[in-house]
Design a protein around this motif. Structure first.
Motif, PDB file in Angstrom:
ATOM      1  N   ASP A  97      -6.933   9.953  -7.393  1.00 30.65           N
ATOM      2  CA  ASP A  97      -6.119   8.740  -7.340  1.00 30.65           C
ATOM      3  C   ASP A  97      -5.318   8.682  -6.041  1.00 30.65           C
ATOM      4  O   ASP A  97      -5.191   7.618  -5.412  1.00 30.65           O
ATOM      5  CB  ASP A  97      -5.168   8.671  -8.530  1.00 30.65           C
ATOM      6  CG  ASP A  97      -5.916   8.568  -9.854  1.00 30.65           C
ATOM      7  OD1 ASP A  97      -6.998   7.933  -9.864  1.00 30.65           O
ATOM      8  OD2 ASP A  97      -5.432   9.109 -10.855  1.00 30.65           O
ATOM      9  N   VAL A  98      -4.788   9.851  -5.633  1.00 32.52           N
ATOM     10  CA  VAL A  98      -4.034   9.901  -4.370  1.00 32.52           C
ATOM     11  C   VAL A  98      -4.948   9.595  -3.199  1.00 32.52           C
ATOM     12  O   VAL A  98      -4.591   8.854  -2.272  1.00 32.52           O
ATOM     13  CB  VAL A  98      -3.361  11.276  -4.205  1.00 32.52           C
ATOM     14  CG1 VAL A  98      -2.688  11.384  -2.838  1.00 32.52           C
ATOM     15  CG2 VAL A  98      -2.344  11.511  -5.320  1.00 32.52           C
ATOM     16  N   ALA A  99      -6.169  10.177  -3.221  1.00 32.67           N
ATOM     17  CA  ALA A  99      -7.110   9.942  -2.120  1.00 32.67           C
ATOM     18  C   ALA A  99      -7.498   8.473  -2.028  1.00 32.67           C
ATOM     19  O   ALA A  99      -7.626   7.904  -0.937  1.00 32.67           O
ATOM     20  CB  ALA A  99      -8.355  10.813  -2.309  1.00 32.67           C
ATOM     21  N   LEU A 100      -7.663   7.820  -3.194  1.00 31.63           N
ATOM     22  CA  LEU A 100      -8.002   6.393  -3.185  1.00 31.63           C
ATOM     23  C   LEU A 100      -6.863   5.560  -2.612  1.00 31.63           C
ATOM     24  O   LEU A 100      -7.098   4.598  -1.863  1.00 31.63           O
ATOM     25  CB  LEU A 100      -8.329   5.936  -4.606  1.00 31.63           C
ATOM     26  CG  LEU A 100      -9.646   6.466  -5.199  1.00 31.63           C
ATOM     27  CD1 LEU A 100      -9.775   6.048  -6.668  1.00 31.63           C
ATOM     28  CD2 LEU A 100     -10.838   5.956  -4.394  1.00 31.63           C
ATOM     29  N   ALA A 101      -5.637   5.906  -2.948  1.00 34.83           N
ATOM     30  CA  ALA A 101      -4.488   5.164  -2.422  1.00 34.83           C
ATOM     31  C   ALA A 101      -4.361   5.366  -0.914  1.00 34.83           C
ATOM     32  O   ALA A 101      -4.056   4.425  -0.166  1.00 34.83           O
ATOM     33  CB  ALA A 101      -3.207   5.607  -3.128  1.00 34.83           C
ATOM     34  N   ASP A 140       0.831  -1.209   0.000  1.00 37.37           N
ATOM     35  CA  ASP A 140       0.000   0.000   0.000  1.00 37.37           C
ATOM     36  C   ASP A 140       0.863   1.256   0.000  1.00 37.37           C
ATOM     37  O   ASP A 140       0.567   2.238  -0.711  1.00 37.37           O
ATOM     38  CB  ASP A 140      -0.907   0.017   1.231  1.00 37.37           C
ATOM     39  CG  ASP A 140      -2.039  -1.001   1.127  1.00 37.37           C
ATOM     40  OD1 ASP A 140      -2.328  -1.455   0.011  1.00 37.37           O
ATOM     41  OD2 ASP A 140      -2.633  -1.334   2.176  1.00 37.37           O
ATOM     42  N   ARG A 141       1.920   1.237   0.783  1.00 39.93           N
ATOM     43  CA  ARG A 141       2.786   2.425   0.865  1.00 39.93           C
ATOM     44  C   ARG A 141       3.530   2.641  -0.453  1.00 39.93           C
ATOM     45  O   ARG A 141       3.694   3.790  -0.913  1.00 39.93           O
ATOM     46  CB  ARG A 141       3.767   2.276   2.026  1.00 39.93           C
ATOM     47  CG  ARG A 141       3.090   2.273   3.404  1.00 39.93           C
ATOM     48  CD  ARG A 141       4.110   2.277   4.530  1.00 39.93           C
ATOM     49  NE  ARG A 141       3.450   2.257   5.825  1.00 39.93           N
ATOM     50  CZ  ARG A 141       3.236   1.136   6.540  1.00 39.93           C
ATOM     51  NH1 ARG A 141       3.662  -0.043   6.063  1.00 39.93           N
ATOM     52  NH2 ARG A 141       2.633   1.192   7.702  1.00 39.93           N
ATOM     53  N   GLN A 192      -7.043   3.310   0.815  1.00 41.07           N
ATOM     54  CA  GLN A 192      -6.733   1.883   0.867  1.00 41.07           C
ATOM     55  C   GLN A 192      -5.722   1.583   1.972  1.00 41.07           C
ATOM     56  O   GLN A 192      -5.858   0.609   2.721  1.00 41.07           O
ATOM     57  CB  GLN A 192      -6.175   1.429  -0.474  1.00 41.07           C
ATOM     58  CG  GLN A 192      -5.989  -0.069  -0.576  1.00 41.07           C
ATOM     59  CD  GLN A 192      -7.306  -0.816  -0.464  1.00 41.07           C
ATOM     60  OE1 GLN A 192      -8.188  -0.663  -1.292  1.00 41.07           O
ATOM     61  NE2 GLN A 192      -7.442  -1.626   0.588  1.00 41.07           N
ATOM     62  N   LEU A 193      -4.709   2.420   2.114  1.00 43.75           N
ATOM     63  CA  LEU A 193      -3.721   2.242   3.173  1.00 43.75           C
ATOM     64  C   LEU A 193      -4.373   2.358   4.548  1.00 43.75           C
ATOM     65  O   LEU A 193      -4.109   1.541   5.448  1.00 43.75           O
ATOM     66  CB  LEU A 193      -2.600   3.264   3.018  1.00 43.75           C
ATOM     67  CG  LEU A 193      -1.555   3.315   4.141  1.00 43.75           C
ATOM     68  CD1 LEU A 193      -0.836   1.981   4.257  1.00 43.75           C
ATOM     69  CD2 LEU A 193      -0.567   4.461   3.918  1.00 43.75           C
ATOM     70  N   ALA A 194      -5.236   3.355   4.726  1.00 42.75           N
ATOM     71  CA  ALA A 194      -5.881   3.564   6.026  1.00 42.75           C
ATOM     72  C   ALA A 194      -6.788   2.391   6.381  1.00 42.75           C
ATOM     73  O   ALA A 194      -6.833   1.942   7.537  1.00 42.75           O
ATOM     74  CB  ALA A 194      -6.678   4.869   6.005  1.00 42.75           C
ATOM     75  N   GLN A 195      -7.519   1.865   5.388  1.00 39.69           N
ATOM     76  CA  GLN A 195      -8.401   0.733   5.665  1.00 39.69           C
ATOM     77  C   GLN A 195      -7.611  -0.506   6.065  1.00 39.69           C
ATOM     78  O   GLN A 195      -7.990  -1.226   7.002  1.00 39.69           O
ATOM     79  CB  GLN A 195      -9.256   0.438   4.433  1.00 39.69           C
ATOM     80  CG  GLN A 195     -10.374   1.445   4.189  1.00 39.69           C
ATOM     81  CD  GLN A 195     -11.244   1.040   3.009  1.00 39.69           C
ATOM     82  OE1 GLN A 195     -11.002   0.027   2.373  1.00 39.69           O
ATOM     83  NE2 GLN A 195     -12.260   1.848   2.721  1.00 39.69           N
ATOM     84  N   ASP A 196      -6.530  -0.787   5.399  1.00 37.22           N
ATOM     85  CA  ASP A 196      -5.730  -1.963   5.738  1.00 37.22           C
ATOM     86  C   ASP A 196      -5.045  -1.796   7.095  1.00 37.22           C
ATOM     87  O   ASP A 196      -4.831  -2.783   7.821  1.00 37.22           O
ATOM     88  CB  ASP A 196      -4.684  -2.221   4.649  1.00 37.22           C
ATOM     89  CG  ASP A 196      -5.333  -2.704   3.351  1.00 37.22           C
ATOM     90  OD1 ASP A 196      -6.479  -3.193   3.409  1.00 37.22           O
ATOM     91  OD2 ASP A 196      -4.687  -2.600   2.287  1.00 37.22           O
TER      92      ASP A 196
END
Length: 484
Positions: free
Chosen positions: A232-236, A212-213, A239-243
């Protein structure tokens, strides 16, 4: 030598007295004689699950049942883990709940010994003294001291039924100890597996977070060059925050399992730390033992506990029945009285029978019969509940096989996708984000496979517990461990 009439009469009377005493001493006990309830007639727990677990051509890593075979006493050894065996034996020796159960067994045995004393003569020593005024107006000191003996012939077995009741209750406590020991060993295995699973999932999650990072860095770099947007940055970032939210839950599972193992071993979490279990420490057994329902009823400790309680209730009916009949008691005393009175002795027999007690004795017997019926219903429910528990676990193991097979296929597919993405990236046909997505998909599939494997281990352990694994010899293992 010629006997006088009075001498002959005395001898005939004495012979009759001895014959009567012999008859009384050999009197039978009233009330029902206990017989064990019939074992379940069925030969199956869940026919569909048993067929699935014995069918040929099952998926890879599937488990099979070996019918009519009981778990080993040290049932956890099927996992092939020296670490687990070490912690298990420490828990059996140090668990405080088992200390309490052990002391309760000793208490129950003393209750049996106390009840048995009623079959022996009761000997007491009595002494009394005082001053007595005579007819001449003077007073004199009077005293008497000596033994007193009494014996209850227990004509209808009331005392013997009470001993039988206490012996059944002592047996109940021994089975309760076995049940507690089985619960402790099952909990130790469960917590050790959960600890190992949490650590394995945390390792997989660390790899997922690293992907993710790396993906976030790539998207930010692409944004700077205009090939990605802020969306795109917000989606990435999302995803990191959810994991990342998954990590504290797994850490809590790991720490809770560690603390539980310490408590099960009779230690505070700060005083003793269990080994760091890994899933690689365990071997999943391919063949699982499965006893017949009839054998389960003779092996599982909670069923045997209910049976012992039923036996005690049966004996209580006999004791309550004996109270409806006469009691014969013989008493004797010898005392030294004085001053000047010499030795006094007395022998007396008493035959007492209930005449009117306001219905108390009959109500007591009816209540004992009702208690037996309640115990019998509890016994039957315990057997039925145990059959249902084994059936549930057989279905769970069957579905675990299916789940693990599906997760393994998903992991294989994710691995294939990752290799294709990596090859395409090396050939310049795909970008790095696609490779990272494939890596993330692989790590997620790996976590799913680890969870399915954990379920297999947990249900395997629970099946051994449900079949009464280590119900025999639990106390012996504890004593052997204490003597080391």
């Amino acid at each position: 030598m010629k006997l006088s009439g009075s001498s002959l009469s005395w001898r005939v009377a004495r012979a009759a007295l001895f014959a009567a005493l012999a008859l009384l001493l050999s009197a039978c006990m009233v009330g029902p004689d206990f017989s064990r309830p019939a074992a379940p007639a069925s030969r199956h727990y869940d026919l569909q699950a048993e067929r699935a677990l014995t069918a040929p051509g099952v998926p890879e890593r599937a488990q099979h049942i070996d019918t009519d075979r009981a778990p080993a006493d040290d049932w956890w050894t099927v996992f092939g883990s020296p670490k687990l065996d070490q912690v298990m034996r420490q828990a059996v020796a140090g668990n405080l709940d088992l200390d309490a159960a052990d002391a309760t067994i000793a208490q129950a045995n003393e209750a049996v010994a106390a009840a048995g004393g009623a079959l022996l003569p009761q000997v007491d020593v009595a002494a009394q003294g005082g001053r007595q005024r005579t007819g001449r107006g003077t007073t004199a000191t009077q005293y008497a001291v000596g033994p007193q003996v009494s014996f209850d012939f227990d004509l209808f077995g009331g005392n013997r039924r009470r001993i039988e009741e206490q012996a059944a209750l002592a047996e109940l406590q021994r089975h309760r100890f076995d049940a507690a020991c089985l619960t402790v060993t099952g909990d130790v295995a469960r917590q050790a597996i959960l600890l190992a699973s949490a650590r394995a999932q945390m390792d997989a999650l660390d790899e997922l977070l690293a992907d993710d990072r790396r993906n976030l860095e790539l998207v930010r770099s692409a944004e700077r060059y205009g090939s990605a947007t802020q969306v795109d940055v917000a989606l990435a970032l999302n995803q990191l925050a959810q994991d990342q939210t998954l990590l504290p839950l797994l850490a809590q599972q790991r720490d809770t399992a560690r603390h539980a193992l310490s408590v099960l071993a009779g230690k505070g979490p700060a005083d003793w730390t269990p080994p760091d279990f890994a899933l690689s420490d365990f071997v999943l057994p391919a063949d699982l033992p499965l006893t017949l329902p009839s054998e389960l009823a003779r092996r599982r400790p909670d069923i045997l506990e209910a049976e012992a309680e039923l036996h005690a209730a049966s004996a209580a009916i006999g004791a309550a029945t004996a109270d409806l009949y006469p009691h014969l008691q013989l008493s004797a005393s010898v005392s030294r009285a004085g001053p000047g009175a010499g030795t006094l002795w007395a022998v007396a027999g008493a035959l007492t029978g209930p005449f009117f007690h306001g219905g108390t004795l009959k109500a007591n017997r009816r209540g004992a019969v009702d208690a037996y019926q309640a115990s019998f219903a509890i016994y039957r429910q315990t057997v039925i509940r145990s059959l249902g528990q084994v059936a549930d676990l057989l279905q769970a193991i069957n579905h675990d096989n299916e789940e693990y097979s599906a997760q393994q296929r998903a992991l294989n597919a994710a691995g294939t996708g990752l290799r294709i993405s990596q090859a395409g990236y090396q050939a310049g046909e795909t970008g790095l984000p696609q490779v990272l997505d494939a890596q993330r998909a692989y790590q997620r599939a790996l976590i799913g496979q680890l969870r399915a494997k954990t379920a297999q281990y947990l249900d395997t352990a629970q099946l051994s517990v449900a079949l009464g694994g280590h119900s025999d010899g639990a106390l012996a293992l504890r004593m052997a461990r204490e003597n080391e």
